[in-house]
Design a protein around this motif. Sequence first.
Motif, mmCIF file in Angstrom:
data_model
loop_
_atom_site.group_PDB
_atom_site.id
_atom_site.type_symbol
_atom_site.label_atom_id
_atom_site.label_comp_id
_atom_site.label_asym_id
_atom_site.label_seq_id
_atom_site.Cartn_x
_atom_site.Cartn_y
_atom_site.Cartn_z
ATOM 1 N N ALA A 186 -14.574 8.207 -42.384
ATOM 2 C CA ALA A 186 -15.006 6.737 -42.508
ATOM 3 C C ALA A 186 -15.447 6.372 -43.709
ATOM 4 C CB ALA A 186 -15.859 6.695 -41.335
ATOM 5 N N ARG A 187 -16.202 7.264 -44.428
ATOM 6 C CA ARG A 187 -16.740 6.882 -45.598
ATOM 7 C C ARG A 187 -15.850 6.816 -46.735
ATOM 8 N NH1 ARG A 187 -19.449 9.093 -42.042
ATOM 9 N NH2 ARG A 187 -21.682 8.012 -41.609
ATOM 10 N N ASN A 188 -14.678 7.657 -46.738
ATOM 11 C CA ASN A 188 -13.844 7.619 -47.742
ATOM 12 C C ASN A 188 -12.614 6.673 -47.335
ATOM 13 O OD1 ASN A 188 -14.204 9.075 -50.173
ATOM 14 N ND2 ASN A 188 -14.333 10.954 -48.825
ATOM 15 N N MET A 189 -12.494 5.878 -46.211
ATOM 16 C CA MET A 189 -11.298 5.049 -45.848
ATOM 17 C C MET A 189 -10.969 4.123 -47.077
ATOM 18 S SD MET A 189 -10.713 2.120 -43.335
ATOM 19 C CE MET A 189 -10.740 0.924 -44.289
ATOM 20 N N GLN A 190 -11.728 3.799 -47.947
ATOM 21 C CA GLN A 190 -11.454 2.910 -49.009
ATOM 22 C C GLN A 190 -11.525 3.746 -50.468
ATOM 23 O OE1 GLN A 190 -13.591 -0.517 -47.998
ATOM 24 N NE2 GLN A 190 -11.556 -1.623 -47.860
ATOM 25 N N ASN A 191 -11.324 4.910 -50.407
ATOM 26 C CA ASN A 191 -11.196 5.792 -51.597
ATOM 27 C C ASN A 191 -9.568 5.934 -52.047
ATOM 28 O OD1 ASN A 191 -11.022 7.845 -53.627
ATOM 29 N ND2 ASN A 191 -12.670 9.138 -52.604
ATOM 30 N N ARG A 209 -11.495 4.814 -39.420
ATOM 31 C CA ARG A 209 -12.093 3.390 -39.801
ATOM 32 C C ARG A 209 -13.292 3.547 -40.397
ATOM 33 N NH1 ARG A 209 -12.739 -1.475 -35.217
ATOM 34 N NH2 ARG A 209 -12.844 -3.108 -36.632
ATOM 35 N N GLY A 210 -13.349 2.766 -41.438
ATOM 36 C CA GLY A 210 -14.796 2.706 -42.178
ATOM 37 C C GLY A 210 -15.505 2.161 -41.306
ATOM 38 N N SER A 213 -15.229 -1.667 -41.565
ATOM 39 C CA SER A 213 -14.049 -2.259 -41.950
ATOM 40 C C SER A 213 -13.099 -2.937 -41.048
ATOM 41 C CB SER A 213 -13.159 -0.962 -42.309
ATOM 42 O OG SER A 213 -13.765 -0.180 -43.603
ATOM 43 N N GLU A 217 -8.043 -3.834 -43.234
ATOM 44 C CA GLU A 217 -8.590 -3.031 -44.204
ATOM 45 C C GLU A 217 -8.045 -1.619 -43.912
ATOM 46 O OE1 GLU A 217 -12.477 -5.425 -45.900
ATOM 47 O OE2 GLU A 217 -12.748 -4.135 -44.308
ATOM 48 N N LEU A 218 -8.245 -1.181 -42.616
ATOM 49 C CA LEU A 218 -7.884 -0.080 -42.206
ATOM 50 C C LEU A 218 -6.181 0.104 -42.345
ATOM 51 C CD1 LEU A 218 -7.995 2.702 -40.590
ATOM 52 C CD2 LEU A 218 -7.968 1.476 -38.643
#
Length: 341
Positions: A186-191, A209-210, A213, A217-218
Motif C-alpha cells: 500500500a505504501r508503494n502504490m504510487q512509487n 491500494r494506498g 488513495s 489513483e489505484l
Amino acid sequence: MMIVMKSTATEQEVQAVVDRVQSAGARAHPSRGEELTVIGAIGDREHIARLELEGAPGVDRVVPIMKPYKLASAQFKHGERTVLDIAGRKVGGHNFAMIAGVCTVESREQTLETARIVRDGGGTLFRGGAYKPRTSPYAFQGLGQEGLRLLQEAKLETGLPIVTELMDQRDLDNVLEVADVIQIGARNMQNYTLLAEVGRSGRPALLKRGLSSTLEELLMAAEYILKEGNEAVMLCERGIRTFETAYRFTLDLTAVPVLKELSHLPVIVDPSHAAGRRDIVTPLSLAAAAAGADGILVEVHPRPDDAICDGAQSLVADEFPEYVERVQAAAAVAGKVLAAA
Ligand code: PEP
Ligand code: MN
C-alpha cells in the motif's frame, strides 16, 4: 482509442492496424480474446483519428476510451475479464483465489508449517513477506534474502506459488528468483519507478491500494505496470483511512463491484490488514467473497501470540480449513469456484 477487430479479422489485418497505429507515433497493444481481438492505441488522439481506421480491412469499430487509465479500463477488454495464470492456478473470471500465509517470514519452522497448512486447507497461493514495510524503523524489517530462501523452500515442498513484496528495485533480481507474484504494498502504490520496473519484469503483480488513495489513483498505478507490456496485474483492496478508529482501517467493499465495473483486472480483498484483529477477519472475508471479489489475501500463523508482526490479525492456523470452507461457500454465492493448488 480502442480498435475492435471483426471476429473474422485475419492476423495480417491485425498486424496492418498495429503498423498503422505505430506509424502515427502511437503505441499499439493488441489483446487477443476468445472471440475478438482488440487493439488499444495509446497516443495522440488527433493523430490516431487521422488514420481513419474505421473503414480499414478487418476493423469493426473504433471506440474512444475516455478514462485517464486506458489499458486498465473495462472498455479496453471490451467487457471481458482478465484471467491470470499463476504457475497453473487461475485468478479472475470464475476462479476464486485463496492467497494465504504468513505476514512475515520469521523462521523456517513457522514458514514451512504455515505453508503445509495452507496447502492442505485448499489455498491457491502462499503469501509471505521477506521485506517488510514497517511504520517504525526500529521494528523488525524482515529476513530479506534469507526470507526469500525460506519461501523458495516452502514452494518446493508444497508446490504453492509464492506472493511476496518488493519494496526496493535493488532487490528485484532476488525477488524474481522466488516470486510468482510480486506484491506492491500500500505504501508503494504510487512509487512510479518501482511500478514501471515491475512492469518491465513481466512477472504478475498484486498491487495494493494506498491507505488514502482513490480508485482512480489505484487504476493509474496499475496503468504504470500495464504500460510496460505486463498484462498480469491484480488489484487489492486492503482498507483505507477514514475517521473511524474502532478498527485498523475501513475495508472499502464498495470498491469491489466498482473496480470490476471500471476495470477488467482481478480484484483481491485483504481483510487482515483492514481488520487488525482476528475475530472480524472471517465476516469481512465472507462479505468480500459474496460481493464478487476474485480472491482473498489473508494472514495465518501457527502461533499468532508469538508472531513478530501482525499476530493480532492472523488467523490461527488450526482454524484455516474451516475458514476456507466458509469463504468458498460465500464465493459460490457470487458464482465463483475456489481454484485450489
Ligand atoms: C502486507 O500485506 O504484508 C502488507 C504490509 O500490507 P499493506 O501494504 O497493505 O499494508
Ligand atoms: Mn501483515
